[in-house]
Write an enzyme that holds these catalytic residues in place. Structure first.
Site, short mmCIF file in Angstrom:
data_model
loop_
_atom_site.label_atom_id
_atom_site.label_comp_id
_atom_site.label_asym_id
_atom_site.label_seq_id
_atom_site.Cartn_x
_atom_site.Cartn_y
_atom_site.Cartn_z
N LEU A 69 0.86 -1.18 0.00
CA LEU A 69 0.00 0.00 0.00
C LEU A 69 0.89 1.23 0.00
O LEU A 69 1.88 1.29 0.74
CB LEU A 69 -0.89 0.03 1.24
N ASP A 70 0.55 2.23 -0.81
CA ASP A 70 1.32 3.47 -0.83
C ASP A 70 1.28 4.13 0.55
O ASP A 70 0.34 3.91 1.33
CB ASP A 70 0.76 4.44 -1.87
N PRO A 71 2.28 4.95 0.87
CA PRO A 71 2.32 5.57 2.21
C PRO A 71 1.03 6.29 2.60
O PRO A 71 0.58 6.18 3.75
CB PRO A 71 3.50 6.54 2.10
N ASP A 72 0.43 7.04 1.67
CA ASP A 72 -0.77 7.79 2.02
C ASP A 72 -2.04 6.95 1.97
O ASP A 72 -3.10 7.40 2.40
CB ASP A 72 -0.94 8.99 1.08
N ALA A 73 -1.95 5.74 1.43
CA ALA A 73 -3.11 4.85 1.37
C ALA A 73 -3.33 4.19 2.72
O ALA A 73 -2.41 4.04 3.53
CB ALA A 73 -2.92 3.79 0.29
#
Length: 345
Positions: A46-50
């Site tokens: 998962l991307d950091p902001d996700a």
């Protein structure tokens, strides 16, 4: 002298409700620290902001990563129309802006529904995809022009399409392994003739795994730390409402640990019920193929893959052949059987 059993440490699967900020790797680092083991892996970045479901495997359970990483994923996404960014999400710098006309906004719900199906799209340059042996995002952060090869991505279903404030529209997408929702955001913009990016992303499911189980771990406090020497960000992660000691955090994490078999969508044969099961476990422990007429295999399907358990041991096996001539062959050992059919030392 009796043979001592080796302490394997914790083994199983964790459902983590990842907070925004840390990378998926940082979540695994937290689990390694708190559980005192190096054997931790996740089943899809998962991307950091996700936010949302990050399936993490621990101990011998890490052998499940190749099984679970291929699962279809489900995401709740918010698409933003009228602006594109360098990263195709809200974290990037603005690349292009354009007014969102009435016609494009009116067509947006049907265009989101139209994403259902097969696509051939390029992942974002700011992604973990490897290009020439290096992560694409590492090249992109150095200012290099990165051309990420297009790949097959499939949207199996689109549900809950809901316009929010003007220019933002929400939907839940079920997608295949290797799909990038940021790529679908850009594709949506192309279809509507406006720049677009992914404003927010929350993973709600991965295969049969969800955050609905009460054992799922959620509610994390995240505090930014000084960056690493290479400039990568760092975060301190702790479970909220739990005493801030390694032991207390570990106890809370262990309470959420589930057995590997619960994370798999496979029929299961319990080899611990009788002597026939013990014999089956012994044969599989030797790596032998087992004929379909074995008494422990009378029930259950005789095709595809199955799981065979005995105590804490778990072996994945595959049927070869058909009918009475079929035989069960070891496919992957998670926690092995010894030659007596018991859990290996």
């Amino acid at each position: 002298m009796a043979k001592r059993r080796r302490d394997r440490g914790p083994t199983g699967v964790l459902w983590i409700d990842k907070p925004a900020g840390p990378t998926s790797a940082e979540v695994c680092d937290f689990l390694r620290w708190v559980l005192r083991t190096r054997a931790v892996g996740h089943c899809g970045t998962l991307d950091p902001d996700a936010t949302g479901l990050l399936v993490c495997c621990v101990g011998a359970g890490t052998k499940l990563v190749p099984e679970l990483v291929d699962d279809d994923k489900r995401y709740r996404a918010i698409f933003a129309l009228g602006r594109s960014t360098t990263t195709a999400d809200a974290a990037g710098d603005v690349l292009d802006e354009a007014p969102l006309g009435e016609d494009a906004w009116a067509a947006a719900p049907s265009a989101v529904q139209g994403l259902r199906g097969a696509h051939r799209l390029s992942p974002p340059a700011f992604s973990a995809v490897r290009v020439d042996g290096e992560r694409a995002h590492e090249k992109a952060r150095r200012g290099e022009v990165v051309e990420v090869p297009a790949r097959d991505m499939v949207v199996h279903a689109v549900e809950g399409v809901r316009p929010l404030e003007r220019g933002r529209i929400e939907a839940t997408l079920s997608v295949s392994k290797g799909s990038f929702i940021r790529s679908f955001a850009e594709e949506l913009g192309r279809r509507l003739g406006v720049p677009a990016h992914l404003a927010a992303l929350h993973r709600v499911g991965s295969g049969r795994n969800t955050l609905e189980d009460p054992r799922a771990l959620s509610g994390f406090d995240v505090h930014p730390l000084d960056p690493r020497p290479d400039g990568k960000p760092r975060h301190r992660i702790r479970l909220r409402g739990v005493e801030d000691t390694r032991e207390a955090q570990a106890a809370a994490v262990m309470a959420g640990l589930i057995s590997p078999i619960e994370a798999l969508a496979l029929p299961c044969v319990d080899a611990s019920r009788d002597a026939h099961g013990a014999d089956l476990a012994m044969r599989l422990g030797f790596g032998q193929a087992v004929a379909a007429d074995h008494p422990a295999l009378r029930e259950g399907p005789r095709h595809g893959r199955i799981a065979v358990t005995r105590g804490q041991s778990l072996v994945l096996a595959r049927w070869a052949g058909e009918g009475d001539g079929a035989e069960l062959r070891v496919d992957r050992t998670i926690v092995g059987f010894d030659r007596s059919g018991d859990t290996s030392p």
